[in-house]
Design a protein around this motif. Sequence first.
Motif, short mmCIF file in Angstrom:
data_model
loop_
_atom_site.label_atom_id
_atom_site.label_comp_id
_atom_site.label_asym_id
_atom_site.label_seq_id
_atom_site.Cartn_x
_atom_site.Cartn_y
_atom_site.Cartn_z
N VAL A 30 19.22 3.21 23.74
CA VAL A 30 18.78 2.09 22.89
C VAL A 30 18.64 0.83 23.73
CG1 VAL A 30 19.80 3.04 20.78
CG2 VAL A 30 21.18 1.57 22.26
N PHE A 31 17.91 -0.15 23.21
CA PHE A 31 17.74 -1.38 23.99
C PHE A 31 17.55 -2.59 23.09
CE2 PHE A 31 13.22 -2.79 23.98
CZ PHE A 31 12.64 -1.77 23.25
N GLU A 32 17.61 -3.77 23.73
CA GLU A 32 17.29 -5.03 23.08
C GLU A 32 16.55 -5.92 24.07
OE1 GLU A 32 17.70 -6.62 20.01
OE2 GLU A 32 18.21 -4.62 19.28
N GLY A 33 15.66 -6.75 23.57
CA GLY A 33 15.04 -7.82 24.37
C GLY A 33 15.57 -9.13 23.83
N GLU A 46 23.03 -11.49 16.59
CA GLU A 46 22.09 -10.65 15.83
C GLU A 46 21.56 -9.50 16.71
OE1 GLU A 46 22.36 -13.88 15.71
OE2 GLU A 46 22.24 -14.52 13.62
N HIS A 47 21.24 -9.82 17.97
CA HIS A 47 20.74 -8.77 18.87
C HIS A 47 21.83 -7.73 19.16
CE1 HIS A 47 16.71 -10.16 19.83
NE2 HIS A 47 17.18 -11.39 19.90
N VAL A 210 14.53 -9.96 14.83
CA VAL A 210 15.40 -11.13 14.83
C VAL A 210 14.55 -12.39 14.63
CG1 VAL A 210 16.97 -12.51 16.26
CG2 VAL A 210 17.20 -10.01 16.20
N THR A 211 13.39 -12.43 15.25
CA THR A 211 12.50 -13.58 15.07
C THR A 211 11.95 -13.61 13.65
OG1 THR A 211 11.85 -13.04 17.33
CG2 THR A 211 10.70 -14.88 16.29
N ARG A 212 11.66 -12.43 13.11
CA ARG A 212 11.21 -12.31 11.71
C ARG A 212 12.25 -12.94 10.77
NH1 ARG A 212 12.56 -8.54 7.79
NH2 ARG A 212 10.92 -7.74 6.41
N GLU A 213 13.53 -12.57 10.94
CA GLU A 213 14.61 -13.13 10.12
C GLU A 213 14.69 -14.64 10.29
OE1 GLU A 213 16.64 -12.41 7.54
OE2 GLU A 213 15.73 -10.44 7.73
#
Length: 289
Positions: A30-33, A46-47, A210-213
């Motif tokens: 899994v990953f996150e930016g 949040e990320h 996260v940007t959507r939220e």
Amino acid sequence: MKVYINGKLYDKSEAKISVFDHGLLYGDGVFEGIRSYNRLVFKLKEHIDRLYESAHSIMLKIPLSKKEFIEAITNTLKENKLEDAYMRVIVTRGEGDLGLDPRKCKSKESVIIIADKITLYPEKLYKEGMEIITVSTTRNAHEALNPQIKSLNYLNNIMAKIEATNSGYEEALMLNDQGYVAECTGDNIFVVRKNELYTPPECMGALNGVTRETVLDIARRLKIATHEHVFTRHELYISEECFLTGTAAEIIPVVKVDSRVIGEGKPGKMTLALMKEFKELTKKEGVRY
Ligand code: PXG
């Protein structure tokens, strides 16, 4: 550049993992930016929460507590002396054998943190808006590979991206298998109709960005009515404004979809207001390092 791998920092040229890592062999991980602005990591909690949720869903144990993970990220940023950064956080199943059974991954999961600079879409597109095109690759069905899981298997999105760039467009609009608007390859999509804001719900195949939220929160603060609502391409074509959101892209206006001009063919008023508020927020909110 120093890269974090399993608790140690390595020079970029020495930062290596095994060719038997199931992240490489199967996209099993899994990953996150994540981004930082002026030494503030934006929406870090949040990320991290989403990373642990993705891991939980694929039965991957992250060998660090959330607190330890956050420290590893902020330390990596400090070591790299970056004021504004784009980070890639990755957890893979680790080293196994040449079979996809994750039980064969006897070594620990691999935790990797890369802190780098970001390459954005060209500035011109933020000022004038971008053109996107619907592609025939549909978003993964949630019963096959749920789009909520930010797994290392991004071929669905990459195939869509290739279709768009082959046709000369920077970004692809992806529909779900029922033909409803889902999202773009690495960004969520929003439209404005009658001064109200719409984005597809997660169950349509959109990642809970996260940007959507953040944009939904900003809109509510500005007393704009927001809806997570199903819509088709027709509703998108006749919208007054359209924009995309993502950690890398931030908020980018869209002025043409499948050759249909959106609104007046330039970034709309609500889009510009949200872009301004978003920028302000990134300057003052975040985890300091
Ligand atoms: N949808 C998808 C499928 C994503 O991968 C977003 C929406 C936006 O989510 P956030 O939480 O960032 O607001 C993403 C995130 C890229 C790239 O190169 C984009 C993402 C991940 C990796 C690379 O554009 N996206």
